[in-house]
Design an enzyme around this catalytic site. Structure first.
Site, short mmCIF file in Angstrom:
data_model
loop_
_atom_site.label_atom_id
_atom_site.label_comp_id
_atom_site.label_asym_id
_atom_site.label_seq_id
_atom_site.Cartn_x
_atom_site.Cartn_y
_atom_site.Cartn_z
N PHE A 283 -1.19 8.39 -2.90
CA PHE A 283 -0.03 9.05 -3.00
C PHE A 283 -0.19 10.53 -3.07
O PHE A 283 0.30 11.46 -3.81
CB PHE A 283 0.89 8.60 -4.28
CG PHE A 283 2.35 9.23 -4.33
CD1 PHE A 283 3.20 8.32 -3.34
CD2 PHE A 283 2.90 10.10 -4.82
CE1 PHE A 283 4.75 8.72 -3.20
CE2 PHE A 283 4.12 10.41 -4.73
CZ PHE A 283 5.13 9.71 -3.99
N PHE B 208 0.77 -1.23 -0.09
CA PHE B 208 0.05 0.01 0.23
C PHE B 208 0.78 1.29 -0.21
O PHE B 208 0.31 2.35 0.47
CB PHE B 208 -1.09 0.13 1.09
CG PHE B 208 -1.85 -1.28 1.33
CD1 PHE B 208 -2.61 -1.59 0.39
CD2 PHE B 208 -1.88 -2.04 2.47
CE1 PHE B 208 -3.45 -2.81 0.50
CE2 PHE B 208 -2.52 -3.05 2.67
CZ PHE B 208 -3.39 -3.45 1.50
N ARG C 277 1.58 15.92 -5.97
CA ARG C 277 0.41 15.01 -6.40
C ARG C 277 -1.04 15.75 -5.73
O ARG C 277 -1.87 15.69 -6.41
CB ARG C 277 0.38 13.36 -6.17
CG ARG C 277 -0.58 12.80 -7.09
CD ARG C 277 -0.48 11.22 -7.06
NE ARG C 277 0.50 10.75 -8.09
CZ ARG C 277 0.06 10.22 -9.40
NH1 ARG C 277 -1.02 10.51 -9.63
NH2 ARG C 277 0.88 9.92 -10.24
N THR D 263 5.01 11.09 -11.13
CA THR D 263 5.15 12.44 -11.69
C THR D 263 6.82 12.61 -11.79
O THR D 263 7.13 13.66 -12.46
CB THR D 263 4.55 13.23 -10.30
OG1 THR D 263 5.26 12.76 -9.26
CG2 THR D 263 3.13 13.17 -10.33
N ALA E 26 2.61 4.07 -8.13
CA ALA E 26 1.86 4.92 -8.97
C ALA E 26 0.90 4.38 -9.72
O ALA E 26 0.52 4.93 -11.01
CB ALA E 26 3.06 5.98 -9.75
N ARG F 115 -1.37 4.48 -0.70
CA ARG F 115 -2.08 4.28 -2.03
C ARG F 115 -3.02 5.60 -2.39
O ARG F 115 -3.82 5.94 -1.44
CB ARG F 115 -3.17 3.18 -1.51
CG ARG F 115 -4.10 2.71 -2.79
CD ARG F 115 -5.07 1.60 -2.39
NE ARG F 115 -5.50 0.62 -3.39
CZ ARG F 115 -6.10 -0.45 -3.24
NH1 ARG F 115 -6.19 -0.94 -1.86
NH2 ARG F 115 -6.39 -1.22 -4.04
N GLU G 90 -4.80 2.55 -7.48
CA GLU G 90 -5.09 3.62 -6.61
C GLU G 90 -6.37 4.37 -6.96
O GLU G 90 -6.86 4.68 -5.97
CB GLU G 90 -3.93 4.84 -6.63
CG GLU G 90 -2.62 4.13 -6.16
CD GLU G 90 -1.48 5.06 -6.55
OE1 GLU G 90 -0.69 5.54 -5.28
OE2 GLU G 90 -1.09 5.34 -7.49
#
Length: 763
Positions: free
Chosen positions: A342, A226, A308, A443, A512, A340, A713
């Site tokens: 992020f 996770f 993010r 990212t 991701a 999870r 996610e």
């Protein structure tokens, strides 16, 4: 691909035959370590007296910062975290060193005999205190588009508010563990329960002062990750390796559940302030948003997590004039890390809360306000570019949301709930639909690459190794399906082996949501190379073009003959045809300027929506999720059963974050909720009786493997519909409060926080 095949380890897991690191046979001479933890949130470390511990039976040694042969600072991005505490401690639970003994229990008993000399220093324990002190792990980030101040000033309506969302413990079934084995000639074999074997390899080599090539890291599977094992599994591996280096023996280190809670980072708690302007339809005309992330004592992954959150603070909605400030606050708590979503959930929830408040202020249905704010379908709308300058080219929410609204019976149920609430003074109900638009890719552009190896053996069986890791999500199963299709062989003939840095080097973390996108495509390319070699061989036999050769059903079919795959492989080997290959994939189209937070950080978006109905007891604050309807976009699913399982699991985990999973630190920086007795994840009784999941049928519009989309996610954020439904139920239960006033509900919506939102509990 496209069929619901059983998870590759399912039968072994059910039978107890699937091996995790603590199940592996141990090498003769293995020792066991236990951590020495700081008891102070912030202080000067004057000394460690381990004499009493060393005198206990079975104790072989104590390992401290002075025993690290290489760099005493971990090879993390910000280079701001020591392997072991050196001259100061930064949080309660920081690892100061290890006691190593002949057994686990001997090591743990000996830890209690270690005496620490720590002089307490002032500690920063809250986001608010960090903001006042300008205590940051990384500099603040600001993103602007248009003129938010003018947009606000000219808005027909205006609202401001503030609220907080808490962190979340990963609570993987298998805790953090590493087993470090010194080999000959200064080489190392590390078993690590990690989502990022390549980083563990680098961290261990860095701490030992040796080259990466001398360290092999292996991970067959994790019992859940996770995000909690993306960076922080590396700590365990380094600690075990340093101990093994000092004592010249293999060392295993496994944290027990309480230690895991105290030592490891969580989902980042966030605090928000907003000022929003909007028109009579609820469309946002100006927004100023202040987001402060509690990062803990070091940077870890807080930079990209907070980035993010900035990227996803729009969720599915066009923001014309917006100004976002993101603060990365340093506190004397565990260093918070990947989880999870992020940062995506912390970004999505704030805009959904704002839209809920707007709907309440205008007396409109929140679904209509959400529809009014959606990104346009394409460039012709003039509303399809994000605040970070990425065009939204694949928006399906204009079709998906109304479809869910109809299939869930949202409008009818909304009326029924209003009638219920009018006649029931104690139990109040609420319903909400919230969408998700989640960007897929790391990212950090450099991580969007993957490698794989495909070996075809002379009996026609196939072995695959790729850079991704299996944490129960079914990655190995999907990769095997992709390779089986590419070679035209039965799935049972394909075996995916343990993740191993000596096979695929420099692999990115499995994170991701990109595990299948990256590693599946790399494995597909590797299998395609082998298939092309076999096709060229067969076309030479049959005098036809290689393009005319087909691979299907375990057969190789040319215009002149049908042969079994096994027979072709055997004959190809006899003719010295290469039967193995590597494959490499890099995500196309993406680019991103870290300085300005602009560009195209994501290859595509995954979409979805959930309709959730809840009930609250206004006397006790207790709540229950009654019904959930989900319509989610996974493109052309590679494995529908696994994807639906991910959607269900992600939703329930998100529901836990927003309802029951409360982390509480006391005024000394001690985490009081450090065990299952005090920290409550959702259980079977929390699953609603009505839990319906449907998949959106359209393929990914980008050229992704099998036409699929990521599913790890995005479903997590579907659970924000639970939070919005709870706020609607609270609004129905408030007495003597103007219905247009925003509902301030701190997440998680525990019974106490629900009562606070109802105005029945004062702090």
């Amino acid at each position: 691909m496209g069929h619901s095949h059983i998870h590759e380890s399912a039968r072994a897991q059910v039978a107890g035959a699937a091996h995790y690191i603590d199940d592996l046979p141990e090498v003769k001479g293995t020792l066991y370590a236990a951590p020495i933890l700081s008891t102070v949130a912030h202080g000067r470390l004057n000394g460690v007296d381990a004499s009493a511990a060393l005198a206990l039976p079975g104790v072989r040694g104590v390992v401290l910062a002075s025993d690290v042969p290489g760099d005493k600072i971990l090879a993390a991005f910000a280079h701001d975290e020591p392997v072991f505490a050196i001259d100061s401690v930064q949080f309660v639970g920081q690892v100061i060193g290890l006691v190593v003994a002949d057994s686990v229990m001997q090591a743990r008993r000996a830890v209690r005999a270690v005496k620490l000399d720590i002089t307490p220093l002032p500690a920063v324990l809250t986001v608010q205190d960090a903001l006042k002190a300008q205590s940051y792990v990384l500099p603040p980030v600001f993103v602007r588009r248009g003129d938010a101040a003018t947009g606000l000033a000219q808005s027909a309506h205006r609202l401001s508010g503030a609220f907080e969302v808490g962190g979340q413990e990963h609570f993987y079934l298998e805790g953090q563990i590493a087993y470090a084995m010194p080999l000959e000639q200064k080489q190392w074999w590390i078993y690590s329960s990690t989502q990022h074997p390549g980083e563990v390899q680098h961290w261990v080599a860095h701490a030992l002062g040796i080259d990466n090539h001398a360290v092999k890291v292996e991970c067959r599977r994790m019992g859940g990750g996770f995000g909690g094992k993306e960076t922080q599994a590396g700590h365990l591996a380094v600690w075990a390796a340093v101990a093994a280096h000092k004592l010249g023996r293999p060392v295993k280190l496994r944290l027990d559940r309480d230690e895991d809670f105290m030592v490891t980072g969580k989902r980042h708690p966030f605090a928000y302030e907003y000022d929003v302007g909007f028109d009579d339809t609820g469309r946002i005309t100006g927004l100023k948003l202040h987001m402060a992330a509690n990062c803990g004592f070091s940077a870890d992954l807080s930079g990209p997590v907070a980035d993010r959150a900035v990227f996803h603070s729009d969720n599915a909605y066009y923001l014309s004039d917006v100004e976002i400030a993101s603060y990365r606050c340093k506190t004397n708590t565990q260093s918070h890390t990947a989880f999870r979503g992020f940062g995506g959930p912390q970004g999505v929830i704030v805009i959904e809360a704002i839209l809920g408040d707007i709907a309440r202020a205008l007396g409109l249905d929140a679904q209509d306000v959400r529809l009014a704010n959606l990104y346009g379908k394409d460039a012709s709308s003039g509303r399809n570019v994000t605040h970070y300058q990425m065009a939204v080219e694949d928006n399906i929410l204009h079709e998906l949301l109304p479809t869910l609204e109809q299939t869930s019976g949202y409008r009818q149920r909304q009326a029924e709930i209003a009638a219920w609430n009018a006649h029931n003074p104690v139990i109040k109900r609420g319903i909400a639909i919230t969408p998700v638009k989640f960007g897929i890719s790391f990212t950090a552009t450099l991580f969007n690459q993957a490698g794989a190896l495909v070996h075809v053996y002379t009996d026609g069986s196939v072995q695959v190794n790729h850079g991704g890791t299996e944490m129960g999500q079914g990655l190995h199963t999907k990769v095997a399906q992709i390779v089986a299709d590419e070679l035209g062989v039965p799935l049972a003939r394909v075996l995916v082996t343990a993740s191993d840095t000596s096979k695929v080097p420099n692999a990115s973390a499995t994170a991701a949501s990109s595990g299948t996108d990256l590693n599946g495509r790399a494995a597909q390319y590797a299998a395609r190379n082998v298939r092309d070699n076999l096709a060229s061989f067969v076309c030479g036999l049959d005098g036809c073009g290689a393009g005319a050769i087909q691979f299907a059903g375990g057969q190789v079919i040319s215009p002149k003959a049908v042969r079994s795959f096994d027979a072709v492989v055997k004959e190809a080997y006899a003719n010295r045809i290469q039967l193995w290959s590597d494959g490499f994939y890099r995500t196309p189209k993406i680019h991103y300027d870290k300085a300005t937070l602009t560009g195209r950080p994501f290859y595509y978006f995954a979409y979805g929506a959930a309709c959730t109905e809840v009930a609250i007891d206004t006397l006790t604050g207790e709540s229950r999720v009654l019904k959930v309807d989900i319509l989610h976009d996974v493109g052309h699913s590679i494995n529908p059963a696994i994807d639906i399982g991910q959607i269900e699991g992600g939703f329930v985990q998100g529901m836990g974050w927003l309802t029951t999973e409360q982390l509480v630190w006391n005024d000394k920086g001690y985490l009081a909720t450090h065990a299952p007795s005090t920290y409550k994840i959702p259980a079977t009784g929390d699953i609603p009786a009505h839990f319906k999941v449907d998949l959106w049928p359209e393929a990914n519009r980008e050229d992704n493997v099998g036409g699929s989309k990521a599913v790890g996610e995005p479903p997590f954020m579907l659970a924000i519909s639970v939070y919005e439904a709870l706020r609607n139920a609270v609004a129905a239960g408030r007495s003597g409060v103007d219905a247009t006033v925003p509902v301030v509900l701190t997440a998680p919506a525990t019974a106490e926080n629900v009562l606070r939102a109802l105005g029945q509990v004062k702090d």
